[in-house]
Design a protein around this motif. Structure first.
Motif, PDB file in Angstrom:
ATOM      1  N   ALA A  17     -35.807  -6.308 -12.667  1.00 41.62           N
ATOM      2  CA  ALA A  17     -35.789  -5.679 -11.330  1.00 41.62           C
ATOM      3  C   ALA A  17     -35.634  -6.759 -10.269  1.00 41.62           C
ATOM      4  CB  ALA A  17     -37.087  -4.907 -11.093  1.00 41.62           C
ATOM      5  N   THR A  18     -35.315  -6.296  -9.069  1.00 46.97           N
ATOM      6  CA  THR A  18     -35.227  -7.210  -7.917  1.00 46.97           C
ATOM      7  C   THR A  18     -36.226  -6.770  -6.857  1.00 46.97           C
ATOM      8  OG1 THR A  18     -32.863  -7.526  -8.287  1.00 46.97           O
ATOM      9  CG2 THR A  18     -33.699  -8.122  -6.110  1.00 46.97           C
ATOM     10  N   LEU A  19     -36.969  -7.726  -6.324  1.00 47.07           N
ATOM     11  CA  LEU A  19     -37.799  -7.457  -5.155  1.00 47.07           C
ATOM     12  C   LEU A  19     -37.134  -8.127  -3.968  1.00 47.07           C
ATOM     13  CD1 LEU A  19     -41.391  -7.961  -6.619  1.00 47.07           C
ATOM     14  CD2 LEU A  19     -40.213  -5.818  -6.116  1.00 47.07           C
ATOM     15  N   ALA A  20     -36.720  -7.328  -2.995  1.00 51.34           N
ATOM     16  CA  ALA A  20     -36.036  -7.848  -1.806  1.00 51.34           C
ATOM     17  C   ALA A  20     -37.043  -7.894  -0.670  1.00 51.34           C
ATOM     18  CB  ALA A  20     -34.864  -6.945  -1.440  1.00 51.34           C
ATOM     19  N   LEU A  21     -37.354  -9.106  -0.199  1.00 48.44           N
ATOM     20  CA  LEU A  21     -38.386  -9.253   0.825  1.00 48.44           C
ATOM     21  C   LEU A  21     -37.739  -9.285   2.208  1.00 48.44           C
ATOM     22  CD1 LEU A  21     -40.653 -11.870  -0.986  1.00 48.44           C
ATOM     23  CD2 LEU A  21     -40.617  -9.379  -1.200  1.00 48.44           C
ATOM     24  N   GLY A  22     -37.970  -8.226   2.938  1.00 51.01           N
ATOM     25  CA  GLY A  22     -37.387  -8.124   4.278  1.00 51.01           C
ATOM     26  C   GLY A  22     -36.073  -7.377   4.230  1.00 51.01           C
ATOM     27  N   PRO A  23     -36.047  -6.144   4.776  1.00 50.16           N
ATOM     28  CA  PRO A  23     -34.824  -5.347   4.704  1.00 50.16           C
ATOM     29  C   PRO A  23     -33.623  -5.999   5.383  1.00 50.16           C
ATOM     30  CG  PRO A  23     -36.539  -4.215   5.976  1.00 50.16           C
ATOM     31  CD  PRO A  23     -37.175  -5.419   5.355  1.00 50.16           C
ATOM     32  N   TRP A  24     -33.831  -6.674   6.505  1.00 52.67           N
ATOM     33  CA  TRP A  24     -32.682  -7.229   7.225  1.00 52.67           C
ATOM     34  C   TRP A  24     -32.006  -8.362   6.441  1.00 52.67           C
ATOM     35  CZ3 TRP A  24     -35.765  -4.195   9.977  1.00 52.67           C
ATOM     36  CH2 TRP A  24     -35.197  -3.454  11.022  1.00 52.67           C
ATOM     37  N   ALA A  25     -32.823  -9.242   5.882  1.00 44.75           N
ATOM     38  CA  ALA A  25     -32.247 -10.430   5.251  1.00 44.75           C
ATOM     39  C   ALA A  25     -31.915 -10.228   3.776  1.00 44.75           C
ATOM     40  CB  ALA A  25     -33.209 -11.611   5.407  1.00 44.75           C
ATOM     41  N   SER A  26     -32.558  -9.274   3.117  1.00 40.43           N
ATOM     42  CA  SER A  26     -32.479  -9.265   1.650  1.00 40.43           C
ATOM     43  C   SER A  26     -31.975  -7.965   1.023  1.00 40.43           C
ATOM     44  CB  SER A  26     -33.871  -9.565   1.063  1.00 40.43           C
ATOM     45  OG  SER A  26     -34.364 -10.778   1.570  1.00 40.43           O
ATOM     46  N   GLU A  27     -31.992  -6.867   1.766  1.00 35.77           N
ATOM     47  CA  GLU A  27     -31.668  -5.584   1.133  1.00 35.77           C
ATOM     48  C   GLU A  27     -30.215  -5.516   0.655  1.00 35.77           C
ATOM     49  OE1 GLU A  27     -32.867  -2.185   3.386  1.00 35.77           O
ATOM     50  OE2 GLU A  27     -31.917  -0.765   2.008  1.00 35.77           O
ATOM     51  N   ALA A  28     -29.296  -6.066   1.453  1.00 41.59           N
ATOM     52  CA  ALA A  28     -27.869  -5.933   1.114  1.00 41.59           C
ATOM     53  C   ALA A  28     -27.577  -6.560  -0.249  1.00 41.59           C
ATOM     54  CB  ALA A  28     -27.017  -6.596   2.204  1.00 41.59           C
ATOM     55  N   ALA A  29     -28.164  -7.714  -0.529  1.00 36.47           N
ATOM     56  CA  ALA A  29     -27.914  -8.388  -1.809  1.00 36.47           C
ATOM     57  C   ALA A  29     -28.521  -7.588  -2.962  1.00 36.47           C
ATOM     58  CB  ALA A  29     -28.500  -9.797  -1.779  1.00 36.47           C
TER      59      ALA A  29
END
Ligand code: SF4
Length: 456
Positions: A236-248
């Motif tokens: 799984a991926t944990l993306a910290l911070g929607p602005w900086a990390s969600e797109a990836a």
């Protein structure tokens, strides 16, 4: 200074005064530095590249290497394809990086240079040696901010590198636009769980390297290419911070089927708890005792110092992921954030903040895509006990005589920020101690003789 800032607020649509953001390529350049043996490359004029490098160098106080296509009038008229081809030829011959990470600038975007085609042709023509990578992202600065530039480059890492193999047990963490110390702290947290985690990008040991007397063009840190490929087979991926990390994280799910969860930056107890809980949910592991102890220590500081924090009015500005997490943390400490602003666009910012503040400061001023002029006007209309934000806030702090804690990017006039984390329970201890001590310093300055205390 800012003595002339008027109190009367007028709605402005077309004018920014003292922006609360900077341009996209800075974020793209920072993200690219988080790949091992990567040379960021600015496809535009030398001036853009010089500005972006110097901004990063002033914040991290480390040499920031980057190449440029060095546009002149000719490139502006005929396109910069020839410049980029010449640059790639020189870069691989002279500097020999494993990866060149190209980002565009306002000028190359306006010209309309087609980077994928230029890079493909350069490879066909043998300008890119076997086994070497050239990746790219588009970062026009008339939209977005340094945060979206960071996000775009991290997404490109997924687009270019991620490979789908048999599903593994490892976890991806996209740490967001945070300090090298924060990336180190996130890795430490994963290793306390005994987990294999791939943190990307990873600027620890790149922009906080020890002084040894030897200069290395490519320091030992940065996420390795093999690990970037392996992100596609993570559990799984944990993306910290929607602005900086969600797109990836989204791109990785689309490309390789890796499920993801978007979380706030783990700043403060509640957000770090959610990060830890997400790890527990995915892995089935229990949190280690070291982590539980750190949590207890952070809560101890909050408890010990809550009478100095309770009810204090605070203004916060900076990057959206950081501002959201910090606001929630300060509310949990009893403070009242009454003015909250980011320069990065995104309506979700205002919605999220209104939710966090609805109990403690329902009438708070909250603005995305705002500027520091507006923040100053808000403060003039309703003063605060503390201002928290990047270095640019010092002018407001001086004009209004407000205690000021530097937090976020960029910090150009203090040291230490890139070495001490603000994420995780340990980061929370460091951040909170700075905030409390700043308030106590002000109390010492302002107290009358009869209330000037030795023990506070
Ligand atoms: S705003 Fe555009 S022209 Fe200015 S430095 Fe950034 S990329 Fe270059």
């Amino acid at each position: 200074m800012l003595d002339m800032t008027p109190k009367e607020i007028q709605e402005r649509k077309a004018l920014r005064i003292n922006p609360a953001k900077t341009c996209q390529p800075i974020g793209a350049m920072y993200a690219a530095l988080g790949i091992h043996r990567c040379l960021p490359h600015s496809h535009g004029s030398q001036g853009c590249c010089a500005y972006h490098r110097s901004h990063l160098t002033r914040h991290y106080r480390e040499p920031v290497v980057a190449a440029t296509s060095s546009f002149t009038e000719g490139a502006a008229v005929f396109g910069g394809g020839g410049n980029l081809r010449q640059a790639l030829r020189t870069i691989f011959k002279v500097y020999n990086p494993d990866v060149v990470a190209v980002h565009t600038t306002c000028l190359s975007e306006t010209i309309g240079d087609d980077l994928p085609t230029i890079i493909k042709k350069a490879r066909e023509d043998g300008l890119i040696p076997e086994g070497k990578w050239v990746i790219h992202t588009n970062t026009p600065s008339y939209v977005g901010s340094h945060v979206t530039g960071f996000s775009n480059m991290v997404k490109s890492m997924v687009d270019y590198f991620a490979e789908s193999e048999t599903a593994g047990e490892h976890l991806n963490v996209i740490p967001g636009f945070v300090e090298p110390a924060d990336m180190r702290e996130i890795k430490s947290l994963l290793s306390q769980f005994g987990l294999r985690g791939i943190v990307f990008p990873d600027t620890s040991d790149v922009l906080d390297t020890p002084q040894t007397g030897d200069y290395h063009l490519f320091p030992k840190g940065g996420v390795r290419i093999d690990d970037l490929k392996a992100t596609g087979s993570a559990k799984a991926t944990l993306a910290l911070g929607p602005w900086a990390s969600e797109a990836a994280a989204k791109a990785l799910e689309n490309k390789c089927g890796v499920p993801f969860k978007v979380l706030d930056l783990p700043i403060g107890v509640a957000a770090t708890d959610r990060f830890v809980q997400a790890i527990m949910d995915i892995t089935g592991l229990e949190p280690p005792e070291t982590l539980i102890d750190d949590r207890g220590r952070l809560i101890d500081i909050m408890t010990d110092m809550q009478h100095y924090l309770y009810g204090k009015k605070v203004a916060i500005f900076g990057d959206p992921d950081q501002v959201i997490a910090l606001t929630e943390f300060l509310v949990s400490c009893g403070m009242k954030p009454i003015h909250v602003l980011t320069g990065t666009p995104g309506k979700r910012f205002e919605l999220r903040l209104k939710g966090i503040l609805k109990e403690v400061a329902p009438g708070a001023n909250v603005r995305a895509a705002g500027d520091l002029f507006l923040l100053h006007q808000w403060i003039k209309n309703e003063p605060v006990d503390l201002l928290v934000g990047n270095t640019y806030g010092k002018y407001i702090a001086r004009a209004e005589d407000i205690p000021f804690v530097r937090f976020g990017f960029p910090i150009l006039d203090r040291v230490g920020h890139s070495y001490f984390p603000t994420v995780g329970y340990r980061g929370g201890m460091y951040l909170l101690s700075r905030i409390v001590n700043t308030l106590l310093d002000r109390k010492d300055r302002d107290d009358a003789d009869e209330s000037f205390e030795l023990v506070m």
